[in-house]
Write an enzyme that holds these catalytic residues in place. Structure first.
Site, mmCIF file in Angstrom:
data_model
loop_
_atom_site.group_PDB
_atom_site.id
_atom_site.type_symbol
_atom_site.label_atom_id
_atom_site.label_comp_id
_atom_site.label_asym_id
_atom_site.label_seq_id
_atom_site.Cartn_x
_atom_site.Cartn_y
_atom_site.Cartn_z
ATOM 1 N N GLY A 39 0.753 -1.250 0.000
ATOM 2 C CA GLY A 39 0.000 0.000 0.000
ATOM 3 C C GLY A 39 0.778 1.292 0.000
ATOM 4 O O GLY A 39 0.164 2.365 -0.086
ATOM 5 N N GLY B 218 3.308 -3.542 -4.102
ATOM 6 C CA GLY B 218 3.187 -3.673 -5.558
ATOM 7 C C GLY B 218 3.647 -2.366 -6.196
ATOM 8 O O GLY B 218 4.738 -2.251 -6.744
ATOM 9 N N ARG B 219 2.816 -1.347 -5.998
ATOM 10 C CA ARG B 219 3.040 -0.051 -6.637
ATOM 11 C C ARG B 219 4.427 0.545 -6.332
ATOM 12 O O ARG B 219 5.100 1.048 -7.233
ATOM 13 C CB ARG B 219 1.967 0.922 -6.135
ATOM 14 C CG ARG B 219 1.917 2.240 -6.855
ATOM 15 C CD ARG B 219 0.936 3.198 -6.167
ATOM 16 N NE ARG B 219 -0.285 2.560 -5.749
ATOM 17 C CZ ARG B 219 -1.384 2.444 -6.505
ATOM 18 N NH1 ARG B 219 -1.413 2.958 -7.702
ATOM 19 N NH2 ARG B 219 -2.455 1.828 -6.040
ATOM 20 N N CYS C 157 -14.361 5.313 -27.968
ATOM 21 C CA CYS C 157 -15.618 6.029 -28.166
ATOM 22 C C CYS C 157 -16.409 6.225 -26.887
ATOM 23 O O CYS C 157 -17.486 5.652 -26.717
ATOM 24 C CB CYS C 157 -16.461 5.292 -29.189
ATOM 25 S SG CYS C 157 -15.927 5.741 -30.823
HETATM 26 N N1 LLP Z 1 -1.661 -6.913 -0.744
HETATM 27 C C1 LLP Z 1 -2.987 -6.969 -0.932
HETATM 28 C C2 LLP Z 1 -3.774 -7.897 -0.119
HETATM 29 C C3 LLP Z 1 -3.606 -6.130 -1.862
HETATM 30 O O1 LLP Z 1 -4.917 -6.179 -2.022
HETATM 31 C C4 LLP Z 1 -2.812 -5.217 -2.615
HETATM 32 C C5 LLP Z 1 -3.423 -4.325 -3.596
HETATM 33 C C6 LLP Z 1 -1.425 -5.206 -2.410
HETATM 34 C C7 LLP Z 1 -0.887 -6.062 -1.454
HETATM 35 C C8 LLP Z 1 -0.503 -4.272 -3.138
HETATM 36 O O2 LLP Z 1 -0.805 -2.945 -2.871
HETATM 37 P P1 LLP Z 1 0.144 -1.770 -3.409
HETATM 38 O O3 LLP Z 1 1.453 -1.857 -2.672
HETATM 39 O O4 LLP Z 1 0.332 -1.976 -4.874
HETATM 40 O O5 LLP Z 1 -0.599 -0.530 -3.119
HETATM 41 N N2 LLP Z 1 -5.854 -0.769 -9.130
HETATM 42 C C9 LLP Z 1 -5.591 0.188 -8.071
HETATM 43 C C10 LLP Z 1 -4.856 -0.447 -6.924
HETATM 44 C C11 LLP Z 1 -5.583 -1.628 -6.329
HETATM 45 C C12 LLP Z 1 -4.772 -2.262 -5.231
HETATM 46 C C13 LLP Z 1 -5.420 -3.499 -4.754
HETATM 47 N N3 LLP Z 1 -4.699 -4.205 -3.749
HETATM 48 C C14 LLP Z 1 -4.809 1.349 -8.657
HETATM 49 O O6 LLP Z 1 -4.561 1.365 -9.855
HETATM 50 O O7 LLP Z 1 -4.473 2.290 -7.949
#
Ligand code: LLP
Length: 414
Positions: free
Chosen positions: A238, A275-276, A342
């Site tokens: 997150g 992730g991000r 579109c």
């Molecule tokens: N762990 C779990 C249980 C998650 O649900 C997620 C992301 C992560 C880890 C990784 O989170 P991060 O470090 O990437 O924030 N599509 C959205 C983001 C959805 C994230 C969902 N869960 C966007 O484009 O901002």
């Protein structure tokens, strides 16, 4: 500074993006920097050095097989949300003991696969526990499980990416914890190894992680008091990144770890699931300008890329920085940057002050490594764009462009 300007041209490491654009066969495309990926992973591994901890990279953010293999080589574990993500994690060679299967709707087939491969599995609800029990019974195999708890901490982010509050669709009802513990205790095939939470995404305050850690440590104590011996505290992912480029202080992995370190109990392995913050700023989405138009009081730059290849702005009203890859000297106007799809939801950026470009000029959407290609679609029969990786002065195609032929194959019904 993996992406930087030199003489008015944007570079990815040692390569001029304009040269790449002229050299590759199709547009738009995604372009990644290996150096940036390595730096981002190293920020986590350095922050966790000397600690009993590992990183589970959230594959949902970006599932390119080459990038997954690179992350695995750097030492990463993996976080999965589907059976297919489990398959690709295995293909990339991830160690199952550093692989966690999350999700509020895991199917029996997916769970069987997870149990078979000794993946750590999060328990999300009563029915999810029942399905895990069935999978373990059918295979007559032990399943290592973590309970996903809702710490009820507000991540202060967009509601679509907030997941750790009481009314979220994820995790168990905390008041039912005793019931879950009893069920797990009574099933010889279930081994309770930890607790998990995930507060949300794009988080910019480490206090949020500290608040959640305090709650989670209380849960660990309560579970230990029931005679269990937990091994893992999984704090989810997150951490946000600097999409807006306003100079705002975004916490680093080190700041995140430092903010929780003193709270961590002895003999517990910490898991973090970014992730991000690992993949987000490793890529740009490279477009070519198709034309410029004005309607009413609005000015538009129309690009060949669209919401089909990059949906975050349309879906979350997310801001991603947009810039040209080459010198542009036209009159400065306030532009919406829109694609050819579109519908009016199709935009990559709104109200950007930019000089008026000629047709064919290269334009990038920045910070496009996370949840961009992974969320692309075939809407309007746009094909999935190719991906390229830069390593110094070397360019490699790491995903070829999807073709109409690839797409039409799904209609070959025997
Ligand atoms: N762990 C779990 C249980 C998650 O649900 C997620 C992301 C992560 C880890 C990784 O989170 P991060 O470090 O990437 O924030 N599509 C959205 C983001 C959805 C994230 C969902 N869960 C966007 O484009 O901002």
């Amino acid at each position: 500074m993996s992406f930087h300007y030199k003489n008015g041209y944007l570079y990815c490491e040692d390569l001029r993006i304009k040269d790449i654009q002229q050299q590759v066969p199709s547009s738009p495309f995604y372009l990644y920097s290996l150096a940036q990926l390595e730096a981002n992973y190293a920020a986590y591994s350095h922050a966790l050095e000397g600690m009993d901890a590992f990183v589970g990279y959230a594959i949902k953010a970006n599932n390119n097989l080459t990038l997954l293999k690179r992350l695995r080589e750097m030492g990463s574990g993996a976080v999965l949300v589907s059976g297919n993500e489990l398959q690709i994690a295995l293909a990339a060679g991830f160690d199952a003991r550093q692989t966690i299967f999350n999700g509020n709707g895991k199917t029996l087939d997916e769970l069987r696969l997870a149990v078979e491969h000794n993946v750590l599995i999060n328990v999300d609800s009563e029915f999810d526990l029942a399905h895990i029990q069935q999978a373990a019974a059918q295979l007559d195999k032990l399943a290592d499980v973590l309970i996903r708890i809702n710490p009820d901490v507000d991540a202060e982010v967009h509601p679509y990416v907030s997941t750790g509050i009481k009314n979220s669709k994820f995790g168990i009802r905390n008041e039912r914890l005793d019931w879950f513990l009893a069920e797990i205790r009574n099933d010889a095939r279930l081994n309770l190894v930890g607790v998990h939470c995930h507060l949300g995404s794009t988080i910019k305050k480490v206090r949020v992680f500290r608040d959640a850690t305090e709650r989670m440590v209380e849960f660990i104590r309560a579970i230990h008091a029931e005679g269990f011996r937990l091994r893992y505290l999984n704090l989810g992912g997150g951490l946000g990144i600097d999409y807006e480029r306003t100079g705002e202080d975004i916490p680093t992995p080190r700041a995140l770890v430092d903010s929780i370190n003193d709270l961590l109990p002895e003999d517990i392995t910490l898991i973090i699931e970014p992730g991000r913050s690992i993949i987000g700023d490793t890529a740009v989405f490279v477009n070519s300008v198709t034309g410029v138009k004005t309607n009413g009081s609005k000015h538009f730059i129309v690009t060949d890329g669209s919401m089909a290849e990059l949906i975050r702005p349309s879906l979350y009203d997310a801001y991603q920085h947009i810039q040209f890859i080459e010198p542009v000297i036209g009159k400065v106007e306030t532009y919406d940057i829109v694609g050819p799809v579109c519908e009016s939801a199709d935009f990559l950026g709104k109200a950007r002050e930019l000089p008026t470009p000629d047709e064919g000029v290269g334009l990038v959407v920045c910070d496009a490594g996370a949840y961009c290609h992974a969320m692309s679609s075939n809407y309007n029969l746009k094909m999935q764009p190719p991906e390229y990786l830069v390593d110094g002065d070397k360019l490699t195609c790491i995903r070829r462009a999807e073709t109409l032929e690839d797409y039409l194959r799904v209609f070959d019904i025997p």
